[in-house]
Write a protein that holds these residues in place. Structure first.
Motif, PDB file in Angstrom:
ATOM      1  N   GLY A  75       4.257 -30.973  40.393  1.00 17.30           N
ATOM      2  CA  GLY A  75       5.708 -30.990  40.376  1.00 17.30           C
ATOM      3  C   GLY A  75       6.282 -32.262  39.792  1.00 17.30           C
ATOM      4  O   GLY A  75       7.447 -32.303  39.401  1.00 17.30           O
ATOM      5  N   ALA A  76       5.474 -33.312  39.732  1.00 16.83           N
ATOM      6  CA  ALA A  76       5.928 -34.538  39.070  1.00 16.83           C
ATOM      7  C   ALA A  76       5.882 -34.321  37.559  1.00 16.83           C
ATOM      8  O   ALA A  76       4.990 -33.640  37.047  1.00 16.83           O
ATOM      9  N   GLY A  77       6.822 -34.903  36.868  1.00 16.04           N
ATOM     10  CA  GLY A  77       6.838 -34.761  35.413  1.00 16.04           C
ATOM     11  C   GLY A  77       6.034 -35.825  34.694  1.00 16.04           C
ATOM     12  O   GLY A  77       5.626 -35.654  33.547  1.00 16.04           O
ATOM     13  N   VAL A  78       5.811 -36.951  35.381  1.00 14.17           N
ATOM     14  CA  VAL A  78       5.052 -38.067  34.809  1.00 14.17           C
ATOM     15  C   VAL A  78       3.974 -38.464  35.804  1.00 14.17           C
ATOM     16  O   VAL A  78       4.252 -38.666  36.987  1.00 14.17           O
ATOM     17  N   HIS A  79       2.754 -38.577  35.308  1.00 16.10           N
ATOM     18  CA  HIS A  79       1.609 -38.918  36.158  1.00 16.10           C
ATOM     19  C   HIS A  79       0.940 -40.180  35.616  1.00 16.10           C
ATOM     20  O   HIS A  79       0.385 -40.161  34.513  1.00 16.10           O
ATOM     21  N   PHE A  80       1.010 -41.252  36.370  1.00 12.29           N
ATOM     22  CA  PHE A  80       0.378 -42.506  35.954  1.00 12.29           C
ATOM     23  C   PHE A  80      -1.043 -42.585  36.514  1.00 12.29           C
ATOM     24  O   PHE A  80      -1.257 -42.367  37.706  1.00 12.29           O
ATOM     25  N   VAL A 117       0.100 -40.621  31.849  1.00 18.21           N
ATOM     26  CA  VAL A 117       0.195 -41.972  31.296  1.00 18.21           C
ATOM     27  C   VAL A 117      -0.916 -42.849  31.864  1.00 18.21           C
ATOM     28  O   VAL A 117      -0.951 -43.110  33.061  1.00 18.21           O
ATOM     29  N   GLY A 118      -1.810 -43.283  31.015  1.00 18.16           N
ATOM     30  CA  GLY A 118      -2.874 -44.181  31.449  1.00 18.16           C
ATOM     31  C   GLY A 118      -2.371 -45.603  31.565  1.00 18.16           C
ATOM     32  O   GLY A 118      -1.731 -46.119  30.645  1.00 18.16           O
ATOM     33  N   LYS A 119      -2.642 -46.238  32.689  1.00 22.47           N
ATOM     34  CA  LYS A 119      -2.340 -47.658  32.848  1.00 22.47           C
ATOM     35  C   LYS A 119      -3.608 -48.477  33.062  1.00 22.47           C
ATOM     36  O   LYS A 119      -3.589 -49.705  32.900  1.00 22.47           O
ATOM     37  N   SER A 120      -4.687 -47.836  33.423  1.00 20.06           N
ATOM     38  CA  SER A 120      -5.942 -48.540  33.661  1.00 20.06           C
ATOM     39  C   SER A 120      -6.422 -49.206  32.374  1.00 20.06           C
ATOM     40  O   SER A 120      -6.179 -48.709  31.272  1.00 20.06           O
ATOM     41  N   THR A 121      -7.106 -50.334  32.528  1.00 19.38           N
ATOM     42  CA  THR A 121      -7.689 -51.027  31.377  1.00 19.38           C
ATOM     43  C   THR A 121      -8.994 -50.343  31.005  1.00 19.38           C
ATOM     44  O   THR A 121      -9.939 -50.311  31.800  1.00 19.38           O
ATOM     45  N   ALA A 137      -4.021 -28.349  28.864  1.00 15.39           N
ATOM     46  CA  ALA A 137      -3.205 -27.978  30.026  1.00 15.39           C
ATOM     47  C   ALA A 137      -1.718 -27.931  29.671  1.00 15.39           C
ATOM     48  O   ALA A 137      -0.877 -27.703  30.555  1.00 15.39           O
ATOM     49  N   GLY A 138      -1.405 -28.164  28.403  1.00 10.54           N
ATOM     50  CA  GLY A 138      -0.011 -28.115  27.960  1.00 10.54           C
ATOM     51  C   GLY A 138       0.730 -29.422  28.144  1.00 10.54           C
ATOM     52  O   GLY A 138       1.948 -29.493  27.905  1.00 10.54           O
ATOM     53  N   ALA A 139       0.031 -30.470  28.554  1.00  9.72           N
ATOM     54  CA  ALA A 139       0.660 -31.775  28.783  1.00  9.72           C
ATOM     55  C   ALA A 139       0.316 -32.712  27.633  1.00  9.72           C
ATOM     56  O   ALA A 139      -0.408 -32.356  26.704  1.00  9.72           O
ATOM     57  N   GLU A 140       0.841 -33.904  27.679  1.00 13.34           N
ATOM     58  CA  GLU A 140       0.553 -34.913  26.655  1.00 13.34           C
ATOM     59  C   GLU A 140       0.059 -36.179  27.330  1.00 13.34           C
ATOM     60  O   GLU A 140       0.446 -36.481  28.476  1.00 13.34           O
ATOM     61  N   LEU A 141      -0.793 -36.910  26.620  1.00 11.24           N
ATOM     62  CA  LEU A 141      -1.330 -38.164  27.124  1.00 11.24           C
ATOM     63  C   LEU A 141      -0.723 -39.333  26.362  1.00 11.24           C
ATOM     64  O   LEU A 141      -0.569 -39.275  25.142  1.00 11.24           O
ATOM     65  N   ALA A 142      -0.358 -40.362  27.075  1.00  9.81           N
ATOM     66  CA  ALA A 142       0.065 -41.627  26.475  1.00  9.81           C
ATOM     67  C   ALA A 142      -0.676 -42.752  27.188  1.00  9.81           C
ATOM     68  O   ALA A 142      -1.185 -42.554  28.294  1.00  9.81           O
ATOM     69  N   TRP A 143      -0.759 -43.905  26.537  1.00  9.44           N
ATOM     70  CA  TRP A 143      -1.397 -45.055  27.194  1.00  9.44           C
ATOM     71  C   TRP A 143      -0.410 -46.206  27.235  1.00  9.44           C
ATOM     72  O   TRP A 143       0.161 -46.595  26.221  1.00  9.44           O
ATOM     73  N   ASN A 144      -0.200 -46.729  28.448  1.00  7.24           N
ATOM     74  CA  ASN A 144       0.831 -47.727  28.714  1.00  7.24           C
ATOM     75  C   ASN A 144       0.179 -48.872  29.498  1.00  7.24           C
ATOM     76  O   ASN A 144       0.264 -48.928  30.721  1.00  7.24           O
ATOM     77  N   PRO A 145      -0.497 -49.791  28.793  1.00  9.21           N
ATOM     78  CA  PRO A 145      -1.261 -50.831  29.487  1.00  9.21           C
ATOM     79  C   PRO A 145      -0.386 -51.711  30.370  1.00  9.21           C
ATOM     80  O   PRO A 145       0.801 -51.919  30.104  1.00  9.21           O
TER      81      PRO A 145
END
Length: 439
Positions: A75-80, A117-121, A137-145
């Protein structure tokens, strides 16, 4: 926005609480039930200034909750993704078990249009490898260090000095915002964007490299001045004055030019080792081969502090009482991972010294790692000490009164492992002051 944060360790707990403070509805997910219980009750499982208040405000206001069930992220739209990437038990590369596990556990709960959204190093190439499964899964991945400084992590999250978004490139070249990744992240960080925080939108690989390159540069700068300290000690030069002089050059700057016992913690040491390992996997190990020497210089500083203590005691620490002031790898933290301060205490204990170690926040963590040590208060450590060693630059150690202390120690010897004490003040009080790379 509704946000989930997978992993509630140091990075995840700070990020979850900070996102709630910015007005988002946040659920933190972690497999550690004890940690989740503590966070739910408003208790931070580690020491970080301002974090407990932020957690209590978030949970009391209903914007922040914690769970052990990954299904609660649905249900969350953004997953870190904010799980740890420790050093492998065998080898120096990064262990991606937790990153891979977090993504795999999250996939069944993703909806079309979600943003992960990846935050892990992570080693460069990780996001490119994980992206297809997320897209399926129909989602998108981004990386946000992340660029957190322990002791300042809340400020660094709420008011960062820069933002970096790594998104997928389309074959034609321009950056792809197919699922609105940049727009969604701009909404997440709306306050920082409104405050004109510098923003870099780039590809996966660059975003992954930004964090490890930054840590490698900082480690290099610290080890450079420590290498100069080694030269200063055999030539009679003063490394602190040297650092001041070269620090006036704005191309160099004075920050991170403090010679001492070296760096530690859960990031710099393991990140430069993982960076080296990944470069070797890519066939470019020679490009960062210098980082191995950076690591070696850093470890030598611990040896040097121990040697200075032993030399000050006449060549043997056996049965001599040594007060070790500081156990955390830096002040305003209870983190003892790869801590040079704790390592110095352990080494002196191994040489037969009667070590009494102390720290304002890190005794509990130190006791878990090294129960063989004796811990006490600052007063208990210093009383009748044959030598005092400062290895974490807490303000309360920098502000100690050398005149008052001279009457309670057995021998007025102080080894300043952080070059943080007022040399003149201590010497005028009758102390034998020993610094690193100082006359």
């Amino acid at each position: 926005m509704k946000i989930s944060v997978i992993g509630c360790g140091y990075l995840g707990a700070v990020h979850a609480a900070s996102m709630a403070a910015l007005g988002h509805d946040v659920v933190g997910i972690d497999v550690d039930a004890a940690k989740v219980e503590a966070l739910t009750e408003g208790r931070a499982p580690f020491f970080e200034p301002d974090l407990p208040e932020l957690i209590r405000q978030g949970t009391a206001g209903g914007r922040l909750s914690f769970s052990t069930d990954i299904a609660d992220a649905a249900g969350a739209g953004v997953h870190f993704i904010a799980v740890g990437t420790p050093q492998l038990k065998i080898g120096t590369g990064a262990d991606l078990t937790y990153v891979n596990g977090a993504i795999a556990a999250l996939l069944p709960h993703l909806r079309p249009g979600d943003l992960v959204v990846g935050k892990s190093t992570v080693p460069v190439g990780t996001a490119e490898r994980l992206s297809p499964a997320v897209e399926l899964a129909g989602a998108e991945l981004a990386w946000n260090p992340e660029f957190l400084r322990e002791g300042h992590a809340v400020k660094d999250t709420i008011a960062p000095d820069r933002l970096v978004y790594g998104v997928k490139l389309v074959p034609s070249g321009p950056l792809s915002h197919r699922s609105g990744a940049v727009g969604i992240l701009n909404e997440v960080y709306a306050q920082a964007i409104a405050n004109d925080t510098p923003l870099v939108v780039t590809d996966f690989a660059t975003a992954e490299l930004v964090k490890v390159a930054a840590n490698a540069f900082l480690a290099t700068k610290i080890s450079f001045i420590n290498a100069m300290a080694e030269i200063a000690e055999v030539t009679g030069a003063d490394v602190t004055q040297l650092a001041d002089a070269i620090g006036y050059d704005d191309r160099i700057g004075r920050k991170f030019l403090n010679a001492g016992v070296g760096f530690g913690g859960g990031c710099l040491p393991k990140d430069i080792r993982a960076f080296t390992a990944r470069a070797e996997e890519l066939g470019r190990g020679e490009s960062v081969a210098f980082l191995k020497e950076i690591d070696a210089i850093n470890m030598r500083r611990r040896d040097r502090v121990v040697d200075l203590v032993v030399d000050s005691l006449g060549g043997s620490a056996y049965q001599k009482k040594v007060a070790v002031l500081g156990l955390a790898f830096k002040p305003n933290s209870d983190d003892t991972r790869d801590s040079p301060a704790l390592d110095v205490a352990v080494r002196l204990h191994g040489l037969g010294a009667r070590v009494i170690a102390t720290d304002p926040e890190a005794i509990a963590n130190s006791r878990l790692r090294h129960p063989q040590l004796i811990f006490g208060t600052t007063d208990e450590a210093i009383a009748e000490a044959d030598a005092v060693v400062v290895v974490t630059e807490w303000n309360e150690y920098k502000e100690l009164d050398p005149v008052a202390l001279a009457s309670v120690v057995r021998t007025t010897i102080v080894v300043d492992g952080r070059n943080c004490l007022d040399v003149t003040k201590w010497r005028e009080a009758g102390w034998t002051y020993i610094g690193l790379g100082r006359r």
